[in-house]
Write an enzyme that holds these catalytic residues in place. Structure first.
Site, PDB file in Angstrom:
ATOM      1  N   GLN A 138       0.827  -1.210   0.000  1.00 54.00           N
ATOM      2  CA  GLN A 138       0.000   0.000   0.000  1.00 54.00           C
ATOM      3  C   GLN A 138       0.864   1.264   0.000  1.00 54.00           C
ATOM      4  OE1 GLN A 138      -3.191   0.878  -0.248  1.00 54.00           O
ATOM      5  NE2 GLN A 138      -3.925  -1.209  -0.595  1.00 54.00           N
ATOM      6  N   SER A 139       1.943   1.234  -0.756  1.00 49.98           N
ATOM      7  CA  SER A 139       2.896   2.352  -0.780  1.00 49.98           C
ATOM      8  C   SER A 139       2.304   3.623  -1.375  1.00 49.98           C
ATOM      9  CB  SER A 139       4.133   1.945  -1.582  1.00 49.98           C
ATOM     10  OG  SER A 139       4.975   3.050  -1.799  1.00 49.98           O
ATOM     11  N   ASN A 140       2.369   4.712  -0.603  1.00 53.65           N
ATOM     12  CA  ASN A 140       2.019   6.027  -1.122  1.00 53.65           C
ATOM     13  C   ASN A 140       3.078   6.505  -2.120  1.00 53.65           C
ATOM     14  OD1 ASN A 140      -0.277   6.375   0.691  1.00 53.65           O
ATOM     15  ND2 ASN A 140       1.235   6.647   2.308  1.00 53.65           N
TER      16      ASN A 140
END
Length: 343
Positions: free
Chosen positions: A75-77
């Site tokens: 879930q990397s921004n």
């Protein structure tokens, strides 16, 4: 500091606003709480990576790169914004997603940032947790070279001296804003992970002799390790800018008491922080970074570390898109119901 000598593109809706949080200030009865809205930088729902990517993409274009390769957690921004920036400038984009959490629900693996990565047109590959992800993007880069591409590799979080320049700019912006409104800032607080945001802020503030302490609330590494990471990157950024002498190691401060069971793992403090800011100020935090960072700020206010009469600025580094990958986390605890004994 002459930042104009570094290649740069424009991605950020800057200056981002510096807002007072009157309702939460009253709620806690402690310091005056302010928030710098780097969640509103404007690139693919916003976030702190837009500042870093101005310099990273600028360098990529100066090197005639055709394809950007980066990595991050599922879930990397950072991955979401990197893909968006690459596509904006006509570059290919490959993202390696590390499965640091192997027991998540379908939302975690398919919604939130992952959905946006796909919508933005990333080529996505997954890797198991715990491996050297920067080594993995180097391997992908070699494959791309054989296919005739010119790859540009961006480390996790965009956290190298080039990327950290984005938060040197932010530090300059923050001092300008505080001077304009006559605000004496006693402390800056933010979530710290890959170290680039904290390193850049510290370099920018120290180079201006601002005298404002910065506390990074760790979302992953223990205090000693995170302080080492920040100090190393800050020194490299300091040297990259050509600042005189050594970066002052004593300026680095990290609190790792709010990590909980690990990176990306929900905590009650995080859920409380996200819920309180949403319901009192209409501002959305994220479950992995800013939620834990703001949880640290709340706890330190309750403990009296930050006191009435002080002015504390929280840097909101974005990431609310990740909330859609964590729906289950917000069903187990309502911080506004605990006063009536509900759970």
């Amino acid at each position: 500091m002459n930042l104009a000598r570094f290649p740069r593109v424009r991605l950020t809706h800057a200056p981002t606003t510096l807002e007072h949080l009157p309702n939460l200030t009253r709620f806690f009865g402690g310091p005056e709480i302010f928030i710098k809205r780097d969640d509103n930088t404007g690139l693919a729902t916003g976030g702190n990576k837009a500042r870093k990517l101005e310099f990273l993409i600028g360098e990529a274009l100066s090197l005639k790169a055709t394809h950007v390769v980066t990595q991050g957690a599922t879930q990397s921004n950072h991955v979401r914004q990197t893909v968006a920036a690459a596509r904006k400038f006509g570059l290919g984009a490959t993202a390696l997603l590390e499965e640091r959490i192997s027991d998540g629900n379908p939302d975690y693996y398919g919604s939130g940032n992952v959905l946006l990565d796909r919508l933005l047109g990333a080529t996505i590959e997954t890797r198991p947790g715990g491996i050297d992800m920067n080594a993995e993007i180097a391997v992908v880069g070699e494959h791309l070279k054989k296919e005739g591409e010119i790859p540009y590799l961006i480390p996790g979080g965009g956290s190298n001296p080039v990327g950290a320049l984005g938060y040197v700019v932010c530090a300059q912006e923050l001092i300008w804003q505080s001077n304009e409104r006559g605000l004496n800032i006693d402390h800056v607080v933010h979530a710290t992970g890959s170290a680039g945001t904290q390193a850049g802020l510290l370099v920018g503030l120290e180079a201006q002799n601002a005298g404002i302490p910065v506390l990074g609330v760790s979302v992953r590494a223990p205090k000693e390790k995170q302080e080492e990471n920040v100090c190393l990157l800050a020194q490299k950024t300091w040297d990259f800018l050509g600042c005189r002498g050594d970066f002052p190691r004593a300026a680095v401060a990290v609190d790792s008491a709010y990590v909980g069971d690990g990176y990306g793992r929900p905590t009650r403090g995080m859920v409380e922080a996200v819920t309180l800011l949403a319901r009192h100020e209409g501002i959305l935090l994220d479950p992995v970074y800013t939620g834990k960072g703001f949880a640290g700020l709340i706890d330190l206010i309750r403990k009296g570390f930050f006191r009435k009469g002080q002015n504390v600025v929280f840097i909101h580094t974005g990431g609310s898109a990740g909330l859609w990958g964590y729906r289950d986390a917000f069903g187990f605890f309502d911080p506004l119901a605990t006063h009536s004994g509900q759970r």
